[in-house]
Design an enzyme around this catalytic site. Sequence first.
Site, PDB file in Angstrom:
ATOM      1  N   LYS A  33       0.841  -1.218   0.000  1.00 55.80           N
ATOM      2  CA  LYS A  33       0.000   0.000   0.000  1.00 55.80           C
ATOM      3  C   LYS A  33       0.868   1.256   0.000  1.00 55.80           C
ATOM      4  CE  LYS A  33      -2.043  -1.169   3.882  1.00 55.80           C
ATOM      5  NZ  LYS A  33      -1.363  -2.458   4.175  1.00 55.80           N
ATOM      6  N   ARG A 108      -9.932   0.787   8.530  1.00 58.22           N
ATOM      7  CA  ARG A 108      -9.454  -0.555   8.872  1.00 58.22           C
ATOM      8  C   ARG A 108     -10.488  -1.355   9.645  1.00 58.22           C
ATOM      9  NH1 ARG A 108      -3.692   0.090   8.310  1.00 58.22           N
ATOM     10  NH2 ARG A 108      -2.511  -1.358   9.511  1.00 58.22           N
ATOM     11  N   ARG A 146      11.706  -5.729   4.954  1.00 57.60           N
ATOM     12  CA  ARG A 146      11.508  -4.287   4.699  1.00 57.60           C
ATOM     13  C   ARG A 146      12.501  -3.423   5.475  1.00 57.60           C
ATOM     14  NH1 ARG A 146       5.662  -1.943   5.280  1.00 57.60           N
ATOM     15  NH2 ARG A 146       5.835  -3.009   7.285  1.00 57.60           N
ATOM     16  N   ARG A 179      11.094  -1.318  10.929  1.00 55.55           N
ATOM     17  CA  ARG A 179       9.992  -0.993  11.840  1.00 55.55           C
ATOM     18  C   ARG A 179       9.938  -1.990  12.992  1.00 55.55           C
ATOM     19  NH1 ARG A 179       4.758  -0.037   8.131  1.00 55.55           N
ATOM     20  NH2 ARG A 179       3.838  -1.277   9.802  1.00 55.55           N
ATOM     21  N   ARG A 190      -0.860  -9.030  13.275  1.00 57.48           N
ATOM     22  CA  ARG A 190      -1.414  -8.030  12.339  1.00 57.48           C
ATOM     23  C   ARG A 190      -2.310  -8.722  11.313  1.00 57.48           C
ATOM     24  NH1 ARG A 190       4.162  -5.445  10.720  1.00 57.48           N
ATOM     25  NH2 ARG A 190       3.026  -4.283   9.140  1.00 57.48           N
TER      26      ARG A 190
HETATM   27  P1  AP5 Z   1       4.858  -1.572   1.825  1.00 50.95           P
HETATM   28  O1  AP5 Z   1       4.525  -0.730   0.656  1.00 50.95           O
HETATM   29  O2  AP5 Z   1       5.600  -0.975   2.959  1.00 50.95           O
HETATM   30  O3  AP5 Z   1       3.536  -2.352   2.309  1.00 50.95           O
HETATM   31  P2  AP5 Z   1       2.275  -1.838   3.144  1.00 50.95           P
HETATM   32  O4  AP5 Z   1       1.062  -2.460   2.553  1.00 50.95           O
HETATM   33  O5  AP5 Z   1       2.290  -0.352   3.275  1.00 50.95           O
HETATM   34  O6  AP5 Z   1       2.592  -2.554   4.515  1.00 50.95           O
HETATM   35  P3  AP5 Z   1       2.439  -2.021   6.018  1.00 50.95           P
HETATM   36  O7  AP5 Z   1       3.194  -3.004   6.883  1.00 50.95           O
HETATM   37  O8  AP5 Z   1       2.807  -0.586   6.133  1.00 50.95           O
HETATM   38  O9  AP5 Z   1       0.931  -2.196   6.261  1.00 50.95           O
HETATM   39  P4  AP5 Z   1       0.219  -2.292   7.602  1.00 50.95           P
HETATM   40  O10 AP5 Z   1      -1.168  -2.147   7.169  1.00 50.95           O
HETATM   41  O11 AP5 Z   1       0.491  -3.498   8.391  1.00 50.95           O
HETATM   42  O12 AP5 Z   1       0.907  -1.133   8.492  1.00 50.95           O
HETATM   43  P5  AP5 Z   1       0.501   0.347   8.841  1.00 50.95           P
HETATM   44  O13 AP5 Z   1       1.716   1.160   8.896  1.00 50.95           O
HETATM   45  O14 AP5 Z   1      -0.630   0.802   8.003  1.00 50.95           O
HETATM   46  O15 AP5 Z   1       5.694  -2.822   1.241  1.00 50.95           O
HETATM   47  C1  AP5 Z   1       6.131  -3.867   2.114  1.00 50.95           C
HETATM   48  C2  AP5 Z   1       7.465  -4.434   1.577  1.00 50.95           C
HETATM   49  O16 AP5 Z   1       7.237  -5.043   0.312  1.00 50.95           O
HETATM   50  C3  AP5 Z   1       8.559  -3.374   1.351  1.00 50.95           C
HETATM   51  O17 AP5 Z   1       9.792  -3.936   1.710  1.00 50.95           O
HETATM   52  C4  AP5 Z   1       8.510  -3.124  -0.168  1.00 50.95           C
HETATM   53  O18 AP5 Z   1       9.776  -2.734  -0.696  1.00 50.95           O
HETATM   54  C5  AP5 Z   1       8.078  -4.485  -0.701  1.00 50.95           C
HETATM   55  N1  AP5 Z   1       7.280  -4.392  -1.916  1.00 50.95           N
HETATM   56  C6  AP5 Z   1       6.235  -3.533  -2.150  1.00 50.95           C
HETATM   57  N2  AP5 Z   1       5.720  -3.745  -3.377  1.00 50.95           N
HETATM   58  C7  AP5 Z   1       6.447  -4.769  -3.913  1.00 50.95           C
HETATM   59  C8  AP5 Z   1       6.388  -5.462  -5.168  1.00 50.95           C
HETATM   60  N3  AP5 Z   1       5.471  -5.162  -6.115  1.00 50.95           N
HETATM   61  N4  AP5 Z   1       7.272  -6.465  -5.391  1.00 50.95           N
HETATM   62  C9  AP5 Z   1       8.195  -6.786  -4.433  1.00 50.95           C
HETATM   63  N5  AP5 Z   1       8.299  -6.156  -3.226  1.00 50.95           N
HETATM   64  C10 AP5 Z   1       7.433  -5.163  -2.980  1.00 50.95           C
HETATM   65  O19 AP5 Z   1      -0.056   0.169  10.329  1.00 50.95           O
HETATM   66  C11 AP5 Z   1       0.804  -0.159  11.397  1.00 50.95           C
HETATM   67  C12 AP5 Z   1       0.012  -0.246  12.694  1.00 50.95           C
HETATM   68  O20 AP5 Z   1      -0.589   1.033  12.978  1.00 50.95           O
HETATM   69  C13 AP5 Z   1      -1.174  -1.229  12.683  1.00 50.95           C
HETATM   70  O21 AP5 Z   1      -0.757  -2.544  12.976  1.00 50.95           O
HETATM   71  C14 AP5 Z   1      -2.074  -0.617  13.762  1.00 50.95           C
HETATM   72  O22 AP5 Z   1      -1.599  -0.927  15.057  1.00 50.95           O
HETATM   73  C15 AP5 Z   1      -1.893   0.876  13.533  1.00 50.95           C
HETATM   74  N6  AP5 Z   1      -2.874   1.435  12.575  1.00 50.95           N
HETATM   75  C16 AP5 Z   1      -2.597   1.997  11.367  1.00 50.95           C
HETATM   76  N7  AP5 Z   1      -3.729   2.408  10.758  1.00 50.95           N
HETATM   77  C17 AP5 Z   1      -4.738   2.099  11.618  1.00 50.95           C
HETATM   78  C18 AP5 Z   1      -6.139   2.250  11.536  1.00 50.95           C
HETATM   79  N8  AP5 Z   1      -6.737   2.799  10.456  1.00 50.95           N
HETATM   80  N9  AP5 Z   1      -6.892   1.814  12.588  1.00 50.95           N
HETATM   81  C19 AP5 Z   1      -6.307   1.273  13.667  1.00 50.95           C
HETATM   82  N10 AP5 Z   1      -4.987   1.075  13.803  1.00 50.95           N
HETATM   83  C20 AP5 Z   1      -4.203   1.500  12.771  1.00 50.95           C
HETATM   84 MG    MG Z   2       2.504   0.979   4.880  1.00 48.10          MG
END
Ligand code: AP5
Ligand code: MG
Length: 239
Positions: A33, A108, A146, A179, A190
């Site tokens: 994402k 979410r 990552r 992270r 997660r």
């Molecule tokens: P990346 O683009 O970083 O993936 P992502 O989908 O953004 O993954 P996240 O881990 O950030 O998602 P998440 O939903 O768990 O975490 P968030 O920060 O939102 O890519 C991942 C890896 O893959 C990278 O190494 C990249 O290089 C590689 N990659 C990407 N595309 C590729 C491709 N095409 N081919 C090969 N490799 C590729 O949330 C974190 C925490 O915050 C949650 O657990 C929760 O506690 C809290 N939180 C956040 N939002 C909310 C909400 N709305 N409500 C409640 N709690 C929340």
């Molecule tokens: Mg992300």
Amino acid sequence: MASLTISAERGRVAETDFAPGPILLLGAPGVGKGTQAKELVKLWGIPQISTGDLLRANVAQGTPLGKAAKEIMARGELVPDSLVEEMAEQRLHEPDTEKGYILDGFPRTLGQAAWLDGKLAAESLPVVAVSIHVDYNQLLRRITGRQNCPVCQTIYNVFVNPPRREGLCDVEGAGLVQRADDTEEVFKERMRAYEALTAPVVEHYRSLGRFAEVDGDRPIAEIAASIVATVERLREGSS
Ligand code: AP5
Ligand code: MG
């Protein structure tokens, strides 16, 4: 409506009068994402609003919200809706959101989706939702490999998308960081939260229409091109 195409040279927008409107990027942890949101920011010049990034910034600054969220995030659970909605409310009122924005990781829960739908009801362009899909083993590899630049937030992966110089950002030269929640143990939690609370959100937007699923197991630029084509198609007739 003006059409928009990705030029061979990445980062250029062929026509600039396209207003993408509100776009949701949905999908499991590590699906890409954030990576895709950054590609769309370059193309469309609208902001990425990542609730995960905003929460991490609050944790780093030690704000009351950051203090409340820190342990919850470290366990891989979701931060309470009321806290996330208050943070989103503030961000959505900033002036750079006028032509649209990319919501990354929000909503979410069905509660957050109801809150957002209520807010968007008054906007001229309806929301378009794109869900990215990648299988479990690939997600785990992406999460555990990552690395992020703490300065410019560029996202790398030691297995599939490494920096040119090991451990250093290509753009800033800064030391890359991992992270705190990017461990296999926290990833499993997660994923549990995703299946229980966020998968129903995907179904909610699927049922509203203006929804598409894209295959995230392809090169980054190819996925971005699919998302752009999808948003254009779903926007037809909605402006
Ligand atoms: P990346 O683009 O970083 O993936 P992502 O989908 O953004 O993954 P996240 O881990 O950030 O998602 P998440 O939903 O768990 O975490 P968030 O920060 O939102 O890519 C991942 C890896 O893959 C990278 O190494 C990249 O290089 C590689 N990659 C990407 N595309 C590729 C491709 N095409 N081919 C090969 N490799 C590729 O949330 C974190 C925490 O915050 C949650 O657990 C929760 O506690 C809290 N939180 C956040 N939002 C909310 C909400 N709305 N409500 C409640 N709690 C929340
Ligand atoms: Mg992300």
